[in-house]
Motif scaffolding. Structure first.
Motif: not given
Length: 335
Positions: A40-42
């Motif tokens: 997951s990443s922004d």
């Protein structure tokens, strides 16, 4: 275990090598996805756009390497404002690693080299002849490991200006000549500034007389074509502009060469026939041996374009290139 599951297992080892590695993808040479995994990443990342840019990363520079007689291309780095795409060809597939260099640098060359070793074997079994030898696999993975290591290493060169003190009183071409002649380290073979149509504004050819290379004009034009192609491909990605394109080719670590292309501001050009004026982007391009690592090359390129901006005025994307080099150099010494 299915083919996709097996490939994802090896891609996962790349993800685990660094918390800053966001995604690992395997695609065909046209950018069609085969397998992928990530964390997951922004950042909002479009895997199709990423594989499309990765496909362009290899095709953009291969003609240049062929003309130079330096083959085979091993790895390509596409640096954006926010992330770096690292692309490695493994037979008829492309491995793309999405890494946040702002968070962590350098890459773990040993871990990626080990993963590439297993991927090369699996890909040959699944999509190739299945007859690849242990020596071929080991040589390939060692070249990848060495290329990554050299691409992340080298001695820092201080951030400085090469701008002439009296640049306001000189013609632009005189200022450019002084800036290019002020490079402090003998790391380039050929380097210079080129406009968007591929014409040299000014360049230097420092290749030995016994080395048969393209003319500096031909090299600059070819390198800029590849860079502009990457800029166009990158428009589809929401990760900031392309700040540099860097690729490595060669048969073994003793004969690796690199090409670096990056923005260098905008110049005002005038059409004498019509009297019209137009502001066009300028690129800095260079060819260099990898024996010194990429860090001094990036530092000298940064100093050159920084000096150019002092002469011709600010440019957003070129300033981002300068920032990216400063991040890479600082991260190198923080780790």
């Amino acid at each position: 275990m299915s083919v996709r599951e097996t490939l994802v297992k090896h891609l996962s080892t790349i993800i685990r090598s660094s918390k800053a590695t966001i995604m690992a993808l395997l695609s065909d040479e046209n950018g069609l996805s085969i397998a992928k995994t990530g964390r997951s990443s922004d950042l909002v990342l479009d895997s199709s756009a990423i594989t499309s840019v990765s496909s362009a990363a290899f095709s953009s520079s291969e003609e240049n390497w062929s003309d130079l007689g330096i083959q085979d291309q091993i790895i390509a780095f596409s640096f954006f404002e926010k992330i770096c795409l690292i692309t490695i060809r493994i037979q008829q597939t492309l491995l793309t690693i999405v890494h946040d260099y702002n968070q962590n640098w350098p890459l773990d060359a040993d871990s990626i080299g080990s993963s590439v070793y297993h991927l090369r074997r699996e890909i040959d079994e699944f999509f190739g002849s299945g007859t690849i030898t242990d020596a071929e696999v080991e040589n390939f993975s060692n070249n990848v490991r060495s290329a990554i290591y050299l691409s992340c290493m080298g001695s820092e060169i201080p951030f400085t200006s090469y701008t002439p003190k009296d640049f306001h009183n000189q013609e632009l071409n005189q200022n450019i000549a002084v800036i290019l002649d002020s490079v402090q380290n003998p790391i380039f073979i050929q380097y210079g500034l080129v406009n968007s149509s591929g014409l040299n504004i000014d360049a230097r050819d420092l290749s030995p007389e016994d080395v048969d290379l393209l003319s500096v004009d031909a090299f600059s034009a070819n390198a800029n074509v590849g860079f502009q192609k990457m800029v166009e491909e990158a428009d589809s990605m929401n990760i900031g502009g392309l700040v540099s394109y860097f690729c490595v080719s060669g048969q073994d670590p003793d004969s690796f060469y690199g090409i670096l292309s990056n923005p260098c501001g905008k110049l005002l050009f005038q059409d004498d026939s019509s009297g019209s004026e137009i502001l066009l982007p300028v690129s800095f391009v260079s060819l260099f041996p990898m024996m010194y690592g990429s860090v001094p090359v990036l530092c000298e390129a940064r100093n050159i374009v920084h000096s150019m901006l002092e002469v011709i005025g600010d440019d957003h994307i070129t300033e981002k290139f300068i920032n990216s080099v400063n991040v890479i150099v600082q991260s190198k010494y923080d780790t």
